[in-house]
Design an enzyme around this catalytic site. Sequence first.
Site, mmCIF file in Angstrom:
data_model
loop_
_atom_site.group_PDB
_atom_site.id
_atom_site.type_symbol
_atom_site.label_atom_id
_atom_site.label_comp_id
_atom_site.label_asym_id
_atom_site.label_seq_id
_atom_site.Cartn_x
_atom_site.Cartn_y
_atom_site.Cartn_z
ATOM 1 N N CYS A 112 0.810 -1.218 0.000
ATOM 2 C CA CYS A 112 0.000 0.000 0.000
ATOM 3 C C CYS A 112 0.841 1.265 0.000
ATOM 4 C CB CYS A 112 -0.933 -0.041 1.194
ATOM 5 S SG CYS A 112 -1.769 -1.626 1.310
ATOM 6 N N HIS A 252 -3.009 6.469 4.001
ATOM 7 C CA HIS A 252 -3.426 5.207 3.384
ATOM 8 C C HIS A 252 -4.715 4.737 4.063
ATOM 9 C CE1 HIS A 252 -3.697 1.211 2.016
ATOM 10 N NE2 HIS A 252 -3.238 0.638 3.113
ATOM 11 N N ASN A 282 -9.786 -1.146 1.532
ATOM 12 C CA ASN A 282 -8.362 -0.961 1.270
ATOM 13 C C ASN A 282 -8.069 -1.316 -0.194
ATOM 14 O OD1 ASN A 282 -5.591 -1.068 1.136
ATOM 15 N ND2 ASN A 282 -5.334 -2.299 2.994
HETATM 16 O O1 UT7 Z 1 -2.493 -2.163 4.195
HETATM 17 C C1 UT7 Z 1 -2.008 -3.267 4.901
HETATM 18 C C2 UT7 Z 1 -3.094 -4.308 4.908
HETATM 19 N N1 UT7 Z 1 -3.467 -4.800 6.177
HETATM 20 C C3 UT7 Z 1 -3.926 -4.058 7.203
HETATM 21 O O2 UT7 Z 1 -3.952 -2.842 7.198
HETATM 22 C C4 UT7 Z 1 -4.412 -4.817 8.407
HETATM 23 C C5 UT7 Z 1 -4.172 -4.113 9.701
HETATM 24 N N2 UT7 Z 1 -4.870 -4.824 10.764
HETATM 25 C C6 UT7 Z 1 -6.201 -4.682 10.930
HETATM 26 O O3 UT7 Z 1 -6.839 -3.910 10.239
HETATM 27 C C7 UT7 Z 1 -6.849 -5.501 12.017
HETATM 28 O O4 UT7 Z 1 -5.873 -6.234 12.722
HETATM 29 C C8 UT7 Z 1 -7.947 -6.478 11.479
HETATM 30 C C9 UT7 Z 1 -9.146 -5.673 11.020
HETATM 31 C C10 UT7 Z 1 -7.398 -7.293 10.314
HETATM 32 C C11 UT7 Z 1 -8.397 -7.438 12.570
HETATM 33 O O5 UT7 Z 1 -8.842 -6.711 13.706
HETATM 34 P P1 UT7 Z 1 -8.363 -7.137 15.164
HETATM 35 O O6 UT7 Z 1 -9.051 -6.250 16.115
HETATM 36 O O7 UT7 Z 1 -6.862 -7.129 15.162
HETATM 37 O O8 UT7 Z 1 -8.956 -8.598 15.307
HETATM 38 P P2 UT7 Z 1 -8.188 -9.999 15.481
HETATM 39 O O9 UT7 Z 1 -7.391 -10.330 14.265
HETATM 40 O O10 UT7 Z 1 -7.473 -9.986 16.785
HETATM 41 O O11 UT7 Z 1 -9.401 -10.989 15.572
HETATM 42 C C12 UT7 Z 1 -10.358 -10.924 16.633
HETATM 43 C C13 UT7 Z 1 -11.366 -12.038 16.445
HETATM 44 C C14 UT7 Z 1 -10.737 -13.399 16.168
HETATM 45 O O12 UT7 Z 1 -11.518 -14.351 16.836
HETATM 46 P P3 UT7 Z 1 -11.031 -14.964 18.262
HETATM 47 O O13 UT7 Z 1 -9.696 -15.579 17.997
HETATM 48 O O14 UT7 Z 1 -10.965 -13.781 19.188
HETATM 49 O O15 UT7 Z 1 -12.123 -15.936 18.606
HETATM 50 C C15 UT7 Z 1 -10.905 -13.585 14.685
HETATM 51 O O16 UT7 Z 1 -10.982 -14.933 14.308
HETATM 52 O O17 UT7 Z 1 -12.184 -11.758 15.295
HETATM 53 C C16 UT7 Z 1 -12.214 -12.902 14.441
HETATM 54 N N3 UT7 Z 1 -12.395 -12.435 13.069
HETATM 55 C C17 UT7 Z 1 -13.607 -12.171 12.537
HETATM 56 N N4 UT7 Z 1 -14.841 -12.257 13.044
HETATM 57 C C18 UT7 Z 1 -15.862 -11.895 12.258
HETATM 58 C C19 UT7 Z 1 -11.437 -12.168 12.152
HETATM 59 N N5 UT7 Z 1 -12.021 -11.728 11.010
HETATM 60 C C20 UT7 Z 1 -13.360 -11.724 11.227
HETATM 61 C C21 UT7 Z 1 -14.472 -11.368 10.452
HETATM 62 N N6 UT7 Z 1 -15.694 -11.460 11.008
HETATM 63 N N7 UT7 Z 1 -14.350 -10.915 9.194
#
Ligand code: UT7
Length: 325
Positions: A112, A252, A282
Amino acid sequence: MAHIMGFGGYVPEKVITNEDWANQLDTTDEWITQRTGIKRRRFVAEDETTMTMATNAAETAIKDAGLTSDDIGEIILATDTPEMMTPDTAALVQHQLKCRNIPTYDLGGSGCAGFVQALDVAKSRIATRPKNILVIGVELISRMISLKDRTTSILFGDGAGAVILGPEKARAEVLDVVSGTEGGYAEILTLAAGGTRNPFNAKSLESGDYNRLIMDGRRVFIEAVRRMTEATLEVLERIGRVKEEVALVIPHQANLRIIEAVRNKLGFDEDRFYVNVQEYGNTGSATVPFAMFEAVNNDRIEKGDLVVLTAFGSGFHWAAAAVQF
Ligand code: UT7
């Protein structure tokens, strides 16, 4: 001296809402909205490709600059989702636009941060060889990652943005650009299949690895906030200006929470940060040039405004540009 002469952007028509995702994956509008701020994103139609989106954005920018394709002296195209492994997408765009036999380059793999890094390269190219450079950020992510993986699919959209950068005084001067890379974080955000480590073949197809985006979301989040904030301050220091003088930051657009964290760290009000992630998700290297195109057309930027572009992506790469309108 490098000046922006014209702005362009393109997003496909097809809208994918959070409800659309909730109908096919184990996710909800509430989760996506709370964690990312994203409500909708655009996906390409079957007959669209990286090349067609880039060409659309480029045509708008060339027209906006009051130029024709004959006036373009070079194309630098940032993408992690190229039309083909070889040749570069920029060469295909050159042909589509009917440009002269000018040099073209793809800047690939910067995720990005690609467009702002391309701006850095273009600015230095102009310093040694004055010419009009078409700089594009384009991403067709919906065809490259697994749409069955709820942890990544819901984050992304397709789109393109472009500017024409030239040596003569024009609508906005790119005062300076800073860029950086920390390759030690390379494995934290990868799309390995299709490269030589993990070639696309029957094995990767069978294992499902051919479109698996590996991402440690939390570490990406932390580094994105840190690097985009630091890069903003660094580019301001380079030009001898202070953050109070900045009219608008165009960050971004990956996640509203990342944008808000950068804004809070910098101590800026909401109206000094441009945000459209809720509409497009994104779009990788396209987010910054597309947001700038939108901001110019929505009159969010006025003559005299100092604008900072700041971006972060896989690599990890980051970059920030100071643009004086
Ligand atoms: O430009 C570079 C590209 N990437 C990024 O910018 C990503 C940067 N990171 C983020 O935006 C965030 O870390 C995310 C949006 C990807 C994830 O948010 P988070 O608050 O860090 O959540 P997490 O990964 O810690 O997941 C929390 C929970 C997990 O479940 P458990 O383990 O707590 O039971 C995931 O399995 O949310 C679950 N989960 C979802 N639930 C519903 C992950 N994706 C989803 C989903 N819907 N789409």
